[in-house]
Design a protein around this motif. Structure first.
Motif, PDB file in Angstrom:
ATOM      1  N   SER A 164      11.941 -22.008   1.962  1.00  0.00           N
ATOM      2  CA  SER A 164      11.428 -21.550   3.252  1.00  0.00           C
ATOM      3  C   SER A 164      11.350 -20.028   3.231  1.00  0.00           C
ATOM      4  O   SER A 164      12.330 -19.350   3.540  1.00  0.00           O
ATOM      5  N   PRO A 165      10.190 -19.471   2.863  1.00  0.00           N
ATOM      6  CA  PRO A 165      10.076 -18.014   2.866  1.00  0.00           C
ATOM      7  C   PRO A 165       9.755 -17.472   4.253  1.00  0.00           C
ATOM      8  O   PRO A 165       8.989 -18.065   5.001  1.00  0.00           O
ATOM      9  N   ALA A 166      10.359 -16.355   4.594  1.00  0.00           N
ATOM     10  CA  ALA A 166      10.054 -15.626   5.822  1.00  0.00           C
ATOM     11  C   ALA A 166       9.604 -14.230   5.415  1.00  0.00           C
ATOM     12  O   ALA A 166      10.297 -13.549   4.655  1.00  0.00           O
ATOM     13  N   LYS A 167       8.436 -13.821   5.902  1.00  0.00           N
ATOM     14  CA  LYS A 167       7.869 -12.538   5.479  1.00  0.00           C
ATOM     15  C   LYS A 167       7.803 -11.583   6.661  1.00  0.00           C
ATOM     16  O   LYS A 167       7.366 -11.955   7.744  1.00  0.00           O
ATOM     17  N   ASP A 168       8.226 -10.353   6.428  1.00  0.00           N
ATOM     18  CA  ASP A 168       8.126  -9.279   7.408  1.00  0.00           C
ATOM     19  C   ASP A 168       7.506  -8.079   6.706  1.00  0.00           C
ATOM     20  O   ASP A 168       7.619  -7.918   5.486  1.00  0.00           O
ATOM     21  N   TYR A 169       6.859  -7.233   7.488  1.00  0.00           N
ATOM     22  CA  TYR A 169       6.179  -6.071   6.939  1.00  0.00           C
ATOM     23  C   TYR A 169       6.762  -4.807   7.552  1.00  0.00           C
ATOM     24  O   TYR A 169       7.019  -4.753   8.759  1.00  0.00           O
ATOM     25  N   PHE A 170       6.953  -3.781   6.704  1.00  0.00           N
ATOM     26  CA  PHE A 170       7.577  -2.541   7.123  1.00  0.00           C
ATOM     27  C   PHE A 170       6.755  -1.344   6.646  1.00  0.00           C
ATOM     28  O   PHE A 170       6.272  -1.331   5.511  1.00  0.00           O
ATOM     29  N   LEU A 171       6.632  -0.347   7.513  1.00  0.00           N
ATOM     30  CA  LEU A 171       6.108   0.955   7.117  1.00  0.00           C
ATOM     31  C   LEU A 171       7.314   1.852   6.886  1.00  0.00           C
ATOM     32  O   LEU A 171       8.113   2.071   7.800  1.00  0.00           O
ATOM     33  N   VAL A 172       7.459   2.343   5.677  1.00  0.00           N
ATOM     34  CA  VAL A 172       8.563   3.227   5.326  1.00  0.00           C
ATOM     35  C   VAL A 172       7.972   4.625   5.201  1.00  0.00           C
ATOM     36  O   VAL A 172       7.062   4.855   4.405  1.00  0.00           O
ATOM     37  N   ARG A 173       8.482   5.565   6.026  1.00  0.00           N
ATOM     38  CA  ARG A 173       7.928   6.928   6.067  1.00  0.00           C
ATOM     39  C   ARG A 173       8.991   7.953   5.709  1.00  0.00           C
ATOM     40  O   ARG A 173      10.158   7.785   6.035  1.00  0.00           O
ATOM     41  N   ARG A 174       8.526   9.010   5.100  1.00  0.00           N
ATOM     42  CA  ARG A 174       9.386  10.160   4.853  1.00  0.00           C
ATOM     43  C   ARG A 174       9.180  11.123   6.015  1.00  0.00           C
ATOM     44  O   ARG A 174       8.058  11.559   6.286  1.00  0.00           O
ATOM     45  N   ASP A 187       0.858  -1.183   0.000  1.00  0.00           N
ATOM     46  CA  ASP A 187       0.000   0.000   0.000  1.00  0.00           C
ATOM     47  C   ASP A 187       0.892   1.230   0.000  1.00  0.00           C
ATOM     48  O   ASP A 187       2.032   1.174   0.460  1.00  0.00           O
ATOM     49  N   ALA A 188       0.363   2.331  -0.508  1.00  0.00           N
ATOM     50  CA  ALA A 188       1.127   3.571  -0.553  1.00  0.00           C
ATOM     51  C   ALA A 188       0.185   4.750  -0.397  1.00  0.00           C
ATOM     52  O   ALA A 188      -0.963   4.700  -0.825  1.00  0.00           O
ATOM     53  N   LYS A 189       0.682   5.764   0.232  1.00  0.00           N
ATOM     54  CA  LYS A 189      -0.030   7.036   0.335  1.00  0.00           C
ATOM     55  C   LYS A 189       1.024   8.114   0.458  1.00  0.00           C
ATOM     56  O   LYS A 189       2.209   7.813   0.438  1.00  0.00           O
ATOM     57  N   ASP A 190       0.653   9.341   0.571  1.00  0.00           N
ATOM     58  CA  ASP A 190       1.610  10.442   0.569  1.00  0.00           C
ATOM     59  C   ASP A 190       2.636  10.300   1.686  1.00  0.00           C
ATOM     60  O   ASP A 190       2.320  10.434   2.861  1.00  0.00           O
ATOM     61  N   GLY A 191       3.875  10.011   1.318  1.00  0.00           N
ATOM     62  CA  GLY A 191       4.971   9.958   2.272  1.00  0.00           C
ATOM     63  C   GLY A 191       5.089   8.671   3.065  1.00  0.00           C
ATOM     64  O   GLY A 191       5.981   8.546   3.893  1.00  0.00           O
ATOM     65  N   ILE A 192       4.198   7.692   2.853  1.00  0.00           N
ATOM     66  CA  ILE A 192       4.250   6.425   3.586  1.00  0.00           C
ATOM     67  C   ILE A 192       4.036   5.282   2.595  1.00  0.00           C
ATOM     68  O   ILE A 192       3.192   5.369   1.717  1.00  0.00           O
ATOM     69  N   LYS A 239      -6.382  -7.557   1.648  1.00  0.00           N
ATOM     70  CA  LYS A 239      -7.395  -8.227   0.843  1.00  0.00           C
ATOM     71  C   LYS A 239      -8.727  -7.481   0.885  1.00  0.00           C
ATOM     72  O   LYS A 239      -9.484  -7.525  -0.074  1.00  0.00           O
ATOM     73  N   ALA A 240      -9.006  -6.809   1.991  1.00  0.00           N
ATOM     74  CA  ALA A 240     -10.283  -6.115   2.153  1.00  0.00           C
ATOM     75  C   ALA A 240     -10.272  -4.697   1.596  1.00  0.00           C
ATOM     76  O   ALA A 240     -11.338  -4.113   1.396  1.00  0.00           O
ATOM     77  N   SER A 241      -9.105  -4.143   1.336  1.00  0.00           N
ATOM     78  CA  SER A 241      -9.055  -2.741   0.907  1.00  0.00           C
ATOM     79  C   SER A 241      -9.439  -2.600  -0.557  1.00  0.00           C
ATOM     80  O   SER A 241      -9.198  -3.488  -1.366  1.00  0.00           O
ATOM     81  N   SER A 242     -10.034  -1.471  -0.857  1.00  0.00           N
ATOM     82  CA  SER A 242     -10.445  -1.217  -2.235  1.00  0.00           C
ATOM     83  C   SER A 242      -9.793   0.031  -2.811  1.00  0.00           C
ATOM     84  O   SER A 242      -9.748   0.194  -4.019  1.00  0.00           O
ATOM     85  N   THR A 243      -9.309   0.917  -1.965  1.00  0.00           N
ATOM     86  CA  THR A 243      -8.674   2.135  -2.454  1.00  0.00           C
ATOM     87  C   THR A 243      -7.272   2.272  -1.861  1.00  0.00           C
ATOM     88  O   THR A 243      -6.948   1.654  -0.849  1.00  0.00           O
ATOM     89  N   LEU A 244      -6.508   3.112  -2.495  1.00  0.00           N
ATOM     90  CA  LEU A 244      -5.128   3.339  -2.105  1.00  0.00           C
ATOM     91  C   LEU A 244      -5.063   4.056  -0.756  1.00  0.00           C
ATOM     92  O   LEU A 244      -5.777   5.015  -0.522  1.00  0.00           O
TER      93      LEU A 244
END
Length: 167
Positions: A65-75, A44-49, A98-103
């Motif tokens: 063997s995949p390992a998944k991590d999630y990151f919020l990258v902010r300006r 997902d992306a939005k202004d600055g994040i 999966k539930a989101s419909s907009t950016l």
């Protein structure tokens, strides 16, 4: 996604890698399919994040063997900050995506800035709900719990089989 937001998110990722906050993507796999790889997927992306999934896969002769991590990258001003999401938030991120419909909906929900936050659907693994369900069944015992998805209805449901003990 809007190409402008994709370009901005890629720029954020590149700046985070340059700053040393994240490791660079690579593929180091030999002919026998042994080695490891690291890549990033934009969720997902939005202004600055931007919300990224980091997938580190180790390949052996026994499989991947995949390992998944999630990151919020902010300006933040002229710098880039990276926030790794905890293990509890991993499953929530996938369900929200999966539930989101907009950016920007997933990011707004995770950061608490959404006017109408997304609701993650109930998990198909209902072992935590087993105690809540089996307590009222005083005259019966739970034999098995199975989880399945009802695609026509769009939500997971719990199948509980029980028999009467009073026979």
């Amino acid at each position: 996604m809007n190409p402008k937001h994709i370009f901005a998110a890629r720029t954020l990722l590149a700046r985070a890698i340059e700053a040393g906050n994240l490791d660079a993507s690579y593929v180091d796999i030999d002919r026998k399919h042994r080695g490891s790889a690291l890549n990033y997927d934009l969720y997902d992306a939005k202004d600055g994040i931007a919300l990224y999934q980091q997938r580190h896969t180790v390949c052996t002769k026994f499989g991947n063997s995949p390992a998944k991590d999630y990151f919020l990258v902010r300006r933040t001003g002229r710098k880039v900050s990276v926030e790794q999401l905890d293990a509890k938030a991993k499953a929530r991120v996938v369900k929200l995506a999966k539930a989101s419909s907009t950016l920007g909906e997933v990011i707004n929900t995770l950061t608490g800035k959404a006017k109408r936050p997304l609701k993650a659907k109930a998990s198909a693994n209902a072992l935590d709900d087993l105690t809540a369900v089996s307590a009222p069944l005083q005259e019966s015992a739970v034999v098995g719990v199975g989880a399945t998805s009802e695609f026509a209805l769009g939500y997971p449901f719990l199948v509980i089989q029980h028999f009467n003990l009073m026979r």
